[in-house]
Design a protein around this motif. Structure first.
Motif, PDB file in Angstrom:
ATOM      1  N   VAL A 220       4.089   6.225  -1.764  1.00  0.00           N
ATOM      2  CA  VAL A 220       2.884   5.604  -2.298  1.00  0.00           C
ATOM      3  C   VAL A 220       1.725   5.763  -1.308  1.00  0.00           C
ATOM      4  N   VAL A 221       2.037   5.735  -0.002  1.00  0.00           N
ATOM      5  CA  VAL A 221       0.992   5.893   1.015  1.00  0.00           C
ATOM      6  C   VAL A 221       0.417   7.312   0.971  1.00  0.00           C
ATOM      7  N   THR A 222       1.316   8.325   0.999  1.00  0.00           N
ATOM      8  CA  THR A 222       0.825   9.701   0.927  1.00  0.00           C
ATOM      9  C   THR A 222       0.111   9.938  -0.399  1.00  0.00           C
ATOM     10  N   GLY A 223       0.646   9.355  -1.463  1.00  0.00           N
ATOM     11  CA  GLY A 223       0.033   9.519  -2.784  1.00  0.00           C
ATOM     12  C   GLY A 223      -1.413   9.046  -2.802  1.00  0.00           C
ATOM     13  N   ILE A 224      -1.669   7.856  -2.245  1.00  0.00           N
ATOM     14  CA  ILE A 224      -3.046   7.356  -2.270  1.00  0.00           C
ATOM     15  C   ILE A 224      -3.921   8.131  -1.277  1.00  0.00           C
ATOM     16  N   ALA A 225      -3.320   8.519  -0.126  1.00  0.00           N
ATOM     17  CA  ALA A 225      -4.093   9.324   0.836  1.00  0.00           C
ATOM     18  C   ALA A 225      -4.554  10.608   0.168  1.00  0.00           C
ATOM     19  N   MET A 226      -3.672  11.210  -0.642  1.00  0.00           N
ATOM     20  CA  MET A 226      -4.025  12.466  -1.303  1.00  0.00           C
ATOM     21  C   MET A 226      -5.092  12.260  -2.369  1.00  0.00           C
ATOM     22  N   VAL A 227      -4.942  11.212  -3.164  1.00  0.00           N
ATOM     23  CA  VAL A 227      -5.946  11.018  -4.217  1.00  0.00           C
ATOM     24  C   VAL A 227      -7.310  10.745  -3.591  1.00  0.00           C
ATOM     25  N   LEU A 228      -7.322   9.998  -2.463  1.00  0.00           N
ATOM     26  CA  LEU A 228      -8.590   9.719  -1.783  1.00  0.00           C
ATOM     27  C   LEU A 228      -9.224  11.005  -1.265  1.00  0.00           C
TER      28      LEU A 228
ATOM     29  N   ASN B 234       8.162 -11.265 -11.994  1.00  0.00           N
ATOM     30  CA  ASN B 234       8.549 -12.238 -10.978  1.00  0.00           C
ATOM     31  C   ASN B 234       8.937 -11.609  -9.655  1.00  0.00           C
ATOM     32  N   ASN B 235       9.113 -10.304  -9.650  1.00  0.00           N
ATOM     33  CA  ASN B 235       9.613  -9.657  -8.440  1.00  0.00           C
ATOM     34  C   ASN B 235       8.638  -8.611  -7.930  1.00  0.00           C
ATOM     35  N   VAL B 236       7.382  -9.040  -7.736  1.00  0.00           N
ATOM     36  CA  VAL B 236       6.336  -8.110  -7.302  1.00  0.00           C
ATOM     37  C   VAL B 236       6.610  -7.662  -5.868  1.00  0.00           C
ATOM     38  N   MET B 237       6.508  -6.347  -5.638  1.00  0.00           N
ATOM     39  CA  MET B 237       6.616  -5.816  -4.279  1.00  0.00           C
ATOM     40  C   MET B 237       5.287  -5.189  -3.899  1.00  0.00           C
ATOM     41  N   ILE B 238       5.105  -4.934  -2.585  1.00  0.00           N
ATOM     42  CA  ILE B 238       3.789  -4.547  -2.093  1.00  0.00           C
ATOM     43  C   ILE B 238       3.345  -3.181  -2.647  1.00  0.00           C
ATOM     44  N   GLY B 239       4.325  -2.286  -2.909  1.00  0.00           N
ATOM     45  CA  GLY B 239       3.975  -0.995  -3.499  1.00  0.00           C
ATOM     46  C   GLY B 239       3.284  -1.167  -4.849  1.00  0.00           C
ATOM     47  N   MET B 240       3.730  -2.181  -5.623  1.00  0.00           N
ATOM     48  CA  MET B 240       3.119  -2.453  -6.930  1.00  0.00           C
ATOM     49  C   MET B 240       1.662  -2.893  -6.766  1.00  0.00           C
TER      50      MET B 240
ATOM     51  N   PHE C 119      -9.063  -0.328  -9.544  1.00  0.00           N
ATOM     52  CA  PHE C 119      -9.962   0.705  -9.037  1.00  0.00           C
ATOM     53  C   PHE C 119     -10.683   0.291  -7.764  1.00  0.00           C
ATOM     54  N   ASN C 120     -10.024  -0.549  -6.951  1.00  0.00           N
ATOM     55  CA  ASN C 120     -10.569  -0.872  -5.638  1.00  0.00           C
ATOM     56  C   ASN C 120      -9.833  -0.030  -4.607  1.00  0.00           C
ATOM     57  N   TRP C 121     -10.259   1.257  -4.503  1.00  0.00           N
ATOM     58  CA  TRP C 121      -9.539   2.185  -3.635  1.00  0.00           C
ATOM     59  C   TRP C 121      -9.536   1.765  -2.163  1.00  0.00           C
ATOM     60  N   PRO C 122     -10.668   1.340  -1.598  1.00  0.00           N
ATOM     61  CA  PRO C 122     -10.635   0.957  -0.177  1.00  0.00           C
ATOM     62  C   PRO C 122      -9.630  -0.174   0.105  1.00  0.00           C
ATOM     63  N   PHE C 123      -9.556  -1.150  -0.800  1.00  0.00           N
ATOM     64  CA  PHE C 123      -8.603  -2.239  -0.592  1.00  0.00           C
ATOM     65  C   PHE C 123      -7.168  -1.709  -0.658  1.00  0.00           C
TER      66      PHE C 123
ATOM     67  N   GLY D 133      -2.229   0.203   2.157  1.00  0.00           N
ATOM     68  CA  GLY D 133      -1.440   1.373   2.548  1.00  0.00           C
ATOM     69  C   GLY D 133      -1.345   1.500   4.063  1.00  0.00           C
ATOM     70  N   MET D 134      -2.468   1.216   4.752  1.00  0.00           N
ATOM     71  CA  MET D 134      -2.456   1.272   6.223  1.00  0.00           C
ATOM     72  C   MET D 134      -1.523   0.210   6.794  1.00  0.00           C
ATOM     73  N   VAL D 135      -1.559  -0.994   6.220  1.00  0.00           N
ATOM     74  CA  VAL D 135      -0.687  -2.061   6.721  1.00  0.00           C
ATOM     75  C   VAL D 135       0.784  -1.647   6.572  1.00  0.00           C
ATOM     76  N   ILE D 136       1.126  -1.090   5.396  1.00  0.00           N
ATOM     77  CA  ILE D 136       2.485  -0.592   5.186  1.00  0.00           C
ATOM     78  C   ILE D 136       2.834   0.465   6.215  1.00  0.00           C
ATOM     79  N   SER D 137       1.891   1.391   6.453  1.00  0.00           N
ATOM     80  CA  SER D 137       2.158   2.484   7.397  1.00  0.00           C
ATOM     81  C   SER D 137       2.428   1.946   8.794  1.00  0.00           C
TER      82      SER D 137
END
Lengths: 277, 343
Positions: free
Chosen positions: A126-134, B289-295, B305-309, B314-318
């Motif tokens: 999901v990280v690479t996916g969004i990096a690519m779309v950006l 009921n089982n939301v994960m951060i990827g969702m 459509f809030n790409w920066p957010f 994504g950065m926090v996950i990384s």
């Protein structure tokens, strides 16, 4: 005998006696867990009532006929192929170059190249996916098709490299030396000696790259805008909005592609090289 | 290689790229290299060289005396593509995560402060972490038991390994869909339970369903490093342990497991990281009921459509993932070794 040993001794004896049977039980149970869902899908693709009733009242080929007359699904297959086939070609060329460079040459940045070729497996999709779309769609403004093909190449390079690289490493370099001693230049040596020897590994890497690309969802889902869906994206929409029994038939298509490609790849190279790590 | 002879070589390549094969020109490219001269004579004597072949062999002759250029011509293209289309996009994501509302917006830390101060989001991250730990533990235990059983007790290792990895190559979504068929109320599982007179479970859209789904998709992936490390284990060590009086369980705990710990770490990393970032399994099997951060990330890109957010999350996950990778390599997981090491 210590107190702990007295307690564990019966368990040790039990394990000793029944080790082989326990191992068989584990193998059978886990393989059943892995294959029963797939069996269910294949079976349900013949079920008259489709997804919602089990066991089915009667078996039928009806959903196969529905699938074959469904233009949207067939278009999705064509869309997938127009992406997967070029992506596979590019991936095989690049992965072979990586394998050749990493195995034959010592150069600054060699370990970085290996790291870069492995990282796409490790960074969450999901990280690479969004990096690519950006970057592709947002910054570069690439067309959807180009973006998706590049995304598939990045996704499949690690797997192809992991299959192709060991073939280069296990190939006897003395043969190349002999070829050069006999007067062939590097390219001739590569074409007439190296390539025939590593070819099975290269083809196996290509087959796996194709399978992976045919199944690819996450990168495609982010990078591909509103254009024609690939088969996995089509299935995703179906499952989320209107499931029809036809999805079972499409599952069989996915299965057939995966099984035939992987079996072909395995016949060309060692099984533990496929999807290792 | 001197400057003057390098430019000779370039001239030679240019003049020959027109299609003429001129042995004299080529000799001038490296007049002091006896072996190379012989190479060329043989190549020319071969007589089969078509226009393209001649040009290619000129090119290799040109590159032979320039090892750096030759390496660059082979390693350069894949390097360039991986850097430009993989590494730079990740850096671009970092840049975008500091922009307000949309790409090119004003610089801001708000995406991060909003995320890291929101109890809702932090709860989701914590739940994702716990679930990933559970999935990893289950997959490691089952996968290791399977790899151990295959390596130590089976003769048909190739066939069994093939049966384990084949499902891995089938579409992820299809595998999830198979479980929807099985777990939904009145699905396959409930129907079978019904037939034997047990109450229905209706597991779909529960955490159990998510755990089953993840275990199913990652099991084949984890078995491979386990299998590799167990195959590499010297069987004499196990014999020695038994000769010294240890039972099978003690031998496993004091010899087998410690000796294969690198494979275990590699497998654990391979399962934990994709689980932590996944959105398909929780969306299809977990319900609301089982939301994960990827969702949450998917939602920011596909609905809000809030790409920066989304980029900030994504950065926090990384950061979490990189921290875990560093920890794993410290513990000895062989993720970035050269390809030959694990075989």
């Amino acid at each position: 005998m210590s107190a702990i040993d007295r307690v564990t001794a019966p368990f040790e004896r039990f394990t000793q006696t029944h080790a082989s049977r326990m191992a068989s039980a584990v193998i059978v149970a886990v393989l059943a867990f892995l294959w029963l869902p797939i069996g269910v899908l294949v079976f349900m693709s013949f079920a008259d009532g489709g997804v919602l009733s089990f066991p089915p009242d009667q078996l039928t080929l009806r959903w196969y006929r529905v699938f074959l007359s469904n233009d949207a699904a067939l278009d999705a297959i064509v869309t997938t192929l127009t992406i997967s086939i070029p992506a596979t070609g590019i991936t095989v060329a690049l992965a072979t170059m990586i394998a050749y460079a990493v195995d034959r040459y010592v150069f600054p940045g060699r370990s970085w190249l290996q790291l870069l070729a492995t990282l796409p497996i490790i960074v969450p999709l999901v990280v690479t996916g969004i990096a690519m779309v950006l970057f592709f769609n947002g910054t570069l403004g690439l067309p959807d098709y180009v973006s998706v093909v590049i995304a598939h190449v990045i996704r499949t390079i690690p797997f192809a490299t992991l299959v192709i690289l060991p073939t280069f490493m296990s190939f006897d370099r003395g043969l190349e030396e002999a070829s050069k001693d006999l007067g062939a230049d590097e390219f001739e040596t590569f074409r007439q000696v190296t390539l025939p020897n590593v070819f099975p590994g290269v083809v196996a890497g290509g087959l796996l790259a194709f399978t992976l690309s045919f199944n690819e969802f996450v990168y495609t889902y982010f990078v591909k805008g509103s254009g024609d869906p690939t088969l996995p994206v089509y299935i995703w929409n179906q499952i989320r909005y209107n499931v029809t029994p036809e999805v079972n038939v499409i599952s069989v298509v996915f299965l057939a592609v995966a099984v035939s490609m992987v079996l072909a790849a395995v016949s060309l190279t060692r099984v533990d090289l496929i999807a290792r790590r | 290689m001197t400057e003057s002879s390098r430019s000779d070589g370039e001239n030679a390549a240019e003049s020959e790229s027109g299609g003429t094969v001129d042995a004299t020109d080529r000799e001038m490219a490296a007049p002091d290299d006896g072996v190379a001269t012989t190479d060329r004579e043989v190549a020319t004597d071969g007589g089969t060289a078509s226009g393209i072949d001649a040009r290619v062999s000129d090119l290799t002759a040109f590159l032979r005396d320039r090892p750096r250029l030759r390496t660059l011509s082979i390693a350069g293209p894949p390097y360039g593509i991986l850097v430009f289309f993989f590494a730079i996009p990740l850096l671009a994501m970092l840049v975008v995560s500091f922009q307000a509302d949309q790409i090119g917006g004003a610089w801001t830390l708000r995406n991060y402060t909003d995320f890291l101060t929101s109890e809702t989001y932090l709860t989701v991250v914590w739940r994702t972490f716990l679930l990933s730990v559970q999935v990893t533990a289950i997959v490691a235990a089952v996968g290791y038991a399977l790899a151990y059983s295959i390596v130590r007790f089976s003769r048909r290792t190739t066939l069994l390994l093939l049966l384990v990895i084949l499902p891995f190559w089938t579409s992820y979504i299809i595998r999830m869909y198979a479980w929807i068929n099985i777990l939904q109320s009145d699905g396959v599982l409930d129907s079978i339970l019904n037939l034997v007179g047990l109450p229905a479970l209706s597991l779909l859209y529960t955490e159990t369903a998510v755990l089953i789904g993840f275990t199913y998709v990652w099991l084949p992936l984890a078995v491979l490093p386990f299998y590799a490390s167990l195959t590499n284990l010297d069987a004499d060590l196990i014999e020695a342990s038994k000769d010294l009086g240890a039972g099978p369980i003690r031998t496993f705990l004091s010899v087998t497991l410690p000796m294969t710990i690198n494979g275990v770490i590699t497998g654990v990393v391979l399962v934990f990281i994709p689980t932590f970032g996944s959105f398909i399994t929780p969306r299809l099997l977990g319900g609301t009921n089982n939301v994960m951060i990827g969702m949450v990330i998917e939602n920011q890109f596909k609905s809000a459509f809030n790409w920066p957010f989304g980029a900030a999350i994504g950065m926090v996950i990384s950061v979490v993932v990189v921290a875990l990778l560093v920890l794993a390599t410290r513990l000895g997981g062989g993720l970035f070794g050269t390809g030959g090491e694990t075989s």
